[in-house]
Motif scaffolding. Structure first.
Motif, PDB file in Angstrom:
ATOM      1  N   GLY A  17       0.827  -1.202   0.000  1.00  0.00           N
ATOM      2  CA  GLY A  17       0.000   0.000   0.000  1.00  0.00           C
ATOM      3  C   GLY A  17       0.859   1.249   0.000  1.00  0.00           C
ATOM      4  N   ILE A  18       0.263   2.376  -0.392  1.00  0.00           N
ATOM      5  CA  ILE A  18       1.042   3.600  -0.559  1.00  0.00           C
ATOM      6  C   ILE A  18       1.685   4.059   0.743  1.00  0.00           C
ATOM      7  N   GLY A  19       0.987   3.830   1.888  1.00  0.00           N
ATOM      8  CA  GLY A  19       1.563   4.269   3.156  1.00  0.00           C
ATOM      9  C   GLY A  19       2.824   3.502   3.514  1.00  0.00           C
ATOM     10  N   ALA A  20       2.763   2.175   3.388  1.00  0.00           N
ATOM     11  CA  ALA A  20       3.924   1.342   3.696  1.00  0.00           C
ATOM     12  C   ALA A  20       5.052   1.581   2.692  1.00  0.00           C
ATOM     13  N   ALA A  23       6.868   4.755   3.464  1.00  0.00           N
ATOM     14  CA  ALA A  23       7.790   4.590   4.592  1.00  0.00           C
ATOM     15  C   ALA A  23       9.085   3.923   4.136  1.00  0.00           C
ATOM     16  N   ARG A  24       8.976   2.888   3.290  1.00  0.00           N
ATOM     17  CA  ARG A  24      10.179   2.206   2.803  1.00  0.00           C
ATOM     18  C   ARG A  24      11.042   3.135   1.937  1.00  0.00           C
ATOM     19  N   ALA A  25      10.377   3.939   1.123  1.00  0.00           N
ATOM     20  CA  ALA A  25      11.102   4.832   0.208  1.00  0.00           C
ATOM     21  C   ALA A  25      11.574   6.111   0.896  1.00  0.00           C
ATOM     22  N   ARG A  26      11.135   6.307   2.152  1.00  0.00           N
ATOM     23  CA  ARG A  26      11.456   7.514   2.916  1.00  0.00           C
ATOM     24  C   ARG A  26      10.937   8.770   2.199  1.00  0.00           C
ATOM     25  N   GLY A  58      10.106  -3.703  -5.460  1.00  0.00           N
ATOM     26  CA  GLY A  58      11.217  -3.361  -6.342  1.00  0.00           C
ATOM     27  C   GLY A  58      11.196  -1.927  -6.844  1.00  0.00           C
ATOM     28  N   GLN A  59      10.103  -1.201  -6.598  1.00  0.00           N
ATOM     29  CA  GLN A  59      10.021   0.191  -7.047  1.00  0.00           C
ATOM     30  C   GLN A  59      10.623   1.181  -6.052  1.00  0.00           C
ATOM     31  N   VAL A  60      11.045   0.681  -4.896  1.00  0.00           N
ATOM     32  CA  VAL A  60      11.589   1.577  -3.873  1.00  0.00           C
ATOM     33  C   VAL A  60      12.802   2.335  -4.392  1.00  0.00           C
ATOM     34  N   GLU A  61      13.725   1.635  -5.041  1.00  0.00           N
ATOM     35  CA  GLU A  61      14.948   2.275  -5.514  1.00  0.00           C
ATOM     36  C   GLU A  61      14.640   3.373  -6.530  1.00  0.00           C
ATOM     37  N   ARG A  64      13.343   6.466  -4.692  1.00  0.00           N
ATOM     38  CA  ARG A  64      14.422   7.218  -4.053  1.00  0.00           C
ATOM     39  C   ARG A  64      15.265   7.964  -5.085  1.00  0.00           C
ATOM     40  N   MET A  65      15.517   7.321  -6.227  1.00  0.00           N
ATOM     41  CA  MET A  65      16.308   7.959  -7.273  1.00  0.00           C
ATOM     42  C   MET A  65      15.607   9.207  -7.806  1.00  0.00           C
ATOM     43  N   VAL A  66      14.303   9.114  -8.047  1.00  0.00           N
ATOM     44  CA  VAL A  66      13.547  10.273  -8.530  1.00  0.00           C
ATOM     45  C   VAL A  66      13.646  11.421  -7.531  1.00  0.00           C
ATOM     46  N   ALA A  67      13.488  11.091  -6.240  1.00  0.00           N
ATOM     47  CA  ALA A  67      13.555  12.126  -5.213  1.00  0.00           C
ATOM     48  C   ALA A  67      14.915  12.812  -5.197  1.00  0.00           C
TER      49      ALA A  67
END
Length: 298
Positions: A17-20, A23-26, A58-61, A64-67
């Motif tokens: 879910g978007i909330g979790a 949190a993983r992606a900070r 797998g979309q976390v990285e 973070r890269m976009v940010a």
């Protein structure tokens, strides 16, 4: 920009879910919704009934890269190019694109720093201090056969025209015996945001007769001419790529004029910018241009 298409998700793949996921992606859920709207990071699935977004681990990285790239004030189109390269497992291409972007940023900052120095000198009334940063010398230049292209242009259009005009002249040089000296741009009247010159792009070539034959065949379309410039003495100062931008280049012209007055020299022709270096290969702080005036003694 339309809504990005959600990615295909395998039946056994875990969705978050978007909330979790935030949190993983900070990152915040608001930022993830923004990335979705901008087409930079689409959810893996969107619930049709609730509109709730789900992501793959797998979309976390990528998130973070976009940010991080956005912290560089990178335009969205260039961010998209970089993350697409990483998606294709082509990290070398992604790194090259980032390198190219940052080189552009550094060039812009160097130009802005030079402009700020110019404006500080203007606003503080310390023009003489500003001019003192330029080293002015003289050089004797032999007579030259020139192929030229002239145009009335304002300052904002000038850089683009210079590149195009000198490129056309360099393409013609082999028909005129080849290049024999550095290209330059002569200003027969002021070029600013209010005054349109004209400016004259000039390229020294070896063969006057061949040059005149070339100009007869091709010269009318863009006002190309051939002229022979006599030997001259130039008063000049050397400037960097960052200093070439308008209006900070005016400080270099003014510094040469002040030096000429102090040395008892008078202008003997249109002022000019002599481009002696490979512009595309030069960095912001590399010398590329001589700001010069033909002079005679009083």
């Amino acid at each position: 920009m339309g809504r990005p298409v959600a990615e295909d998700v395998g039946v056994d793949e875990e969705l978050i879910g978007i909330g979790a996921f935030a949190a993983r992606a900070r990152l915040s859920a608001k930022a993830l919704r923004l990335y979705d709207r901008l087409g930079l990071l689409a959810p893996a699935r969107v619930d049709e009934a609730t509109g709730y977004r789900f992501y793959r681990a797998g979309q976390v990285e990528r998130a973070r890269m976009v940010a991080l790239l956005r912290q560089l004030d990178m335009p969205l189109a260039r961010i998209a190019e970089i993350v697409e390269s990483t998606d294709a497992d082509d990290g070398a291409v992604a790194a090259e694109r980032l390198t190219a972007y940052w080189a552009d940023v550094e060039a812009r900052h160097a130009a802005q720093r030079t402009l700020a120095d110019y404006l500080r000198g203007r606003l503080s009334g310390r023009s003489s201090e500003m001019y003192g940063k330029f080293v002015v010398e003289t050089v004797d230049v032999p007579g030259q056969v020139l192929i030229t292209e002239s145009r009335h242009t304002l300052a904002d259009e000038l850089p683009t025209w210079i590149v195009a005009a000198l490129g056309r002249l360099e393409a013609a040089a082999p028909e005129c015996g080849g290049v024999t000296g550095a290209p330059f741009v002569a200003y027969h009247a002021e070029v600013s945001m209010e005054s349109d010159g004209p400016a004259e792009a000039c390229l020294p070539v070896a063969d006057e007769a061949a040059a005149r034959e070339w100009a007869e065949r091709h010269g009318r379309a863009r006002g190309t001419t051939v002229r022979v410039e006599p030997a001259r003495r130039l008063a000049y100062t050397r400037i960097t790529k960052a200093q070439v931008a308008h209006p900070q280049i005016l400080a270099a012209f003014e510094a040469v004029e002040q030096w000429m007055a102090a040395e008892g020299l008078t202008p003997a022709g249109p002022c000019r910018e002599v481009y002696f270096a490979d512009w595309s290969a030069a960095g912001p702080e590399d010398p590329v241009c001589d700001v010069a005036f033909p002079v005679t003694s009083r």
